[in-house]
Design a protein around this motif. Sequence first.
Motif, mmCIF file in Angstrom:
data_model
loop_
_atom_site.group_PDB
_atom_site.id
_atom_site.type_symbol
_atom_site.label_atom_id
_atom_site.label_comp_id
_atom_site.label_asym_id
_atom_site.label_seq_id
_atom_site.Cartn_x
_atom_site.Cartn_y
_atom_site.Cartn_z
ATOM 1 N N PHE A 204 0.963 -1.083 0.294
ATOM 2 C CA PHE A 204 -0.236 -0.036 -0.058
ATOM 3 C C PHE A 204 0.809 1.311 -0.150
ATOM 4 O O PHE A 204 0.787 2.139 0.818
ATOM 5 N N ALA A 205 1.742 1.371 -0.921
ATOM 6 C CA ALA A 205 2.554 2.288 -0.904
ATOM 7 C C ALA A 205 1.909 3.785 -1.139
ATOM 8 O O ALA A 205 0.987 3.890 -1.721
ATOM 9 N N GLY A 206 2.433 4.691 -0.492
ATOM 10 C CA GLY A 206 1.798 6.138 -0.386
ATOM 11 C C GLY A 206 1.212 6.272 0.890
ATOM 12 O O GLY A 206 0.428 7.154 0.959
ATOM 13 N N MET A 207 1.089 5.194 1.572
ATOM 14 C CA MET A 207 0.270 5.113 3.004
ATOM 15 C C MET A 207 1.317 4.604 3.920
ATOM 16 O O MET A 207 2.003 3.680 4.125
ATOM 17 N N GLY A 208 1.195 5.572 5.176
ATOM 18 C CA GLY A 208 1.873 5.282 6.295
ATOM 19 C C GLY A 208 1.564 4.128 7.039
ATOM 20 O O GLY A 208 0.539 3.813 7.132
ATOM 21 N N VAL A 209 2.443 3.198 7.587
ATOM 22 C CA VAL A 209 2.034 1.995 8.482
ATOM 23 C C VAL A 209 2.489 2.171 9.923
ATOM 24 O O VAL A 209 3.794 2.317 10.057
ATOM 25 N N GLU A 210 1.774 1.930 10.948
ATOM 26 C CA GLU A 210 2.280 2.055 12.210
ATOM 27 C C GLU A 210 1.560 0.815 13.034
ATOM 28 O O GLU A 210 0.617 0.358 12.755
ATOM 29 N N ILE A 211 2.551 0.238 13.959
ATOM 30 C CA ILE A 211 2.126 -0.899 14.797
ATOM 31 C C ILE A 211 1.678 -0.205 16.244
ATOM 32 O O ILE A 211 2.614 0.665 16.665
ATOM 33 N N LEU A 212 0.824 -0.581 16.525
ATOM 34 C CA LEU A 212 0.105 -0.132 17.858
ATOM 35 C C LEU A 212 0.277 -1.299 18.839
ATOM 36 O O LEU A 212 0.801 -2.469 18.769
ATOM 37 N N ASP A 213 0.436 -0.794 20.201
ATOM 38 C CA ASP A 213 0.612 -1.689 21.323
ATOM 39 C C ASP A 213 -0.542 -2.828 21.430
ATOM 40 O O ASP A 213 -1.719 -2.367 21.146
ATOM 41 N N GLU A 214 -0.280 -3.942 22.123
ATOM 42 C CA GLU A 214 -1.467 -4.849 22.222
ATOM 43 C C GLU A 214 -2.441 -4.322 22.885
ATOM 44 O O GLU A 214 -2.362 -3.904 23.824
ATOM 45 N N LEU A 215 -3.601 -4.827 22.309
ATOM 46 C CA LEU A 215 -4.896 -4.518 22.984
ATOM 47 C C LEU A 215 -5.439 -5.722 23.781
ATOM 48 O O LEU A 215 -5.826 -6.638 23.104
ATOM 49 N N ASN A 216 -5.937 -5.489 24.917
ATOM 50 C CA ASN A 216 -6.333 -6.669 25.890
ATOM 51 C C ASN A 216 -7.819 -6.819 25.462
ATOM 52 O O ASN A 216 -8.738 -5.941 25.991
ATOM 53 N N VAL A 217 -8.058 -7.640 24.714
ATOM 54 C CA VAL A 217 -9.454 -8.033 24.329
ATOM 55 C C VAL A 217 -10.451 -8.437 25.419
ATOM 56 O O VAL A 217 -12.019 -8.330 25.351
ATOM 57 N N ASP A 218 -9.988 -8.778 26.667
ATOM 58 C CA ASP A 218 -10.904 -9.242 27.594
ATOM 59 C C ASP A 218 -11.510 -8.006 28.326
ATOM 60 O O ASP A 218 -12.526 -8.262 29.077
ATOM 61 N N ASN A 219 -10.930 -6.973 28.278
ATOM 62 C CA ASN A 219 -11.433 -5.717 28.808
ATOM 63 C C ASN A 219 -12.471 -4.883 27.730
ATOM 64 O O ASN A 219 -12.846 -3.967 28.434
ATOM 65 N N LEU A 220 -12.598 -5.362 26.572
ATOM 66 C CA LEU A 220 -13.488 -4.764 25.484
ATOM 67 C C LEU A 220 -14.815 -5.627 25.491
ATOM 68 O O LEU A 220 -14.761 -6.704 25.447
#
Length: 421
Positions: A204-220
Amino acid sequence: MLVERICPSNLHFLKNRRRMWTPFSLLYRLFVLTLYVAFVYLVGCGYVIFVGYCVLLFIIMEFSRLVLCRRKTTLEKRAHRVRVLVGSLDSAKFDVPMRKFFLLSEECIGSSGTDQGGDRGKESETERLFRVKDPIPLVDRQTFPQWKVAIEIGSLFTSLPWTKKRHRTLFLQPLGEFPDFIRNFRLGDKTLFNLLKAFASAFFAGMGVEILDELNVDNLPFTTRHHKVTGKKQILVSDILTKITRHVTKHSKNDFVVGISWTDLYPSEDLNFVLGEASYKDRSAVLSFGRFEPRTYKGNEIDGDPDITAIDGQILWRLLKVLSHETCHIFGLAHCVFFDCAMNESSAIEEAMSQPLFLCPICLRKLQHALGFDVRSRYRDLHSICSLIQLHFPTKQMADAIVWLEKCSMFLNTLDGRDIV
């Protein structure tokens, strides 16, 4: 999906369409004829002189038309013929090899309507890079013009400003905890998520890509269940798609979010398992690679592939396939029915993994229009990351993908887009 059902003859119409007089040409000839009559009336000349003047003015008129409206070259005629598939290929935006690359979609016209299943004879330029579906289904087609209109109409009723602005960032959101072999994976200095980021940045050239911290699904507030056969926890995929963007603090209306889950996903109570899914409206997608599809079971033992316990070339291929496929859906790309393509629909994991990693000319045209990338640079970056993966985790699928990228680069780097060897 953004799919429009079109008449089966829509593509076949272009193959044998006749030359038509435009309203402009009719008005132009009527105007000139009026001048003829007025001139004869005012001068009062005889019939012989009248005919002479008519012939002279007709020659002048046709010469002017040829000068002002020059005849189209063969390439321009082909470009006009496939506008229904890939839109307008402006020479100011695309050089000759690039235009010829998109014109490889032309063979779809010969494979539509009454021409289905014909003998194409010698292997064509198209078939060396893209294999045309034979026959092409008469329904659920999505050409570039259809995709573009659907996106523009959809933007009138949804908050999707990316139809007017370039996309900003693609966020990769790990969901839940991952096993140690996932956390400890390294390819050079890249973790598994860094590797996915590098591939997504190239695809997906032309688009920035970032990695986020893990999200705890048990609290969602996600709806969950335990599979009645395996006993494993599963998350309802629609809950993730509609709610995940709310938990990304950096997220804006121009951004996409792709959740990557180790926990299994399910689409509805009556269905067993889903590998990934995307939502164009919510600008989100999610995929899971915690295990293979549970096809058949014998008691508590799986009669088939076991759970994943290590990362190998096949797992990486699977991750790249699903990540790129589902993210393309966020751009509004429907399943492709024209070529063997990364956007082909699949009903099983084995079928999905046998499909190409890259897009056909029609789907590539959509993504290129959305992101504005340079196709040559994009293929170079994809070749680099695929070669790195193949070096450490060789597979036949990745080897074939690298050879295909090299053929595309060879085609695009010729002066006139000649046939590749």
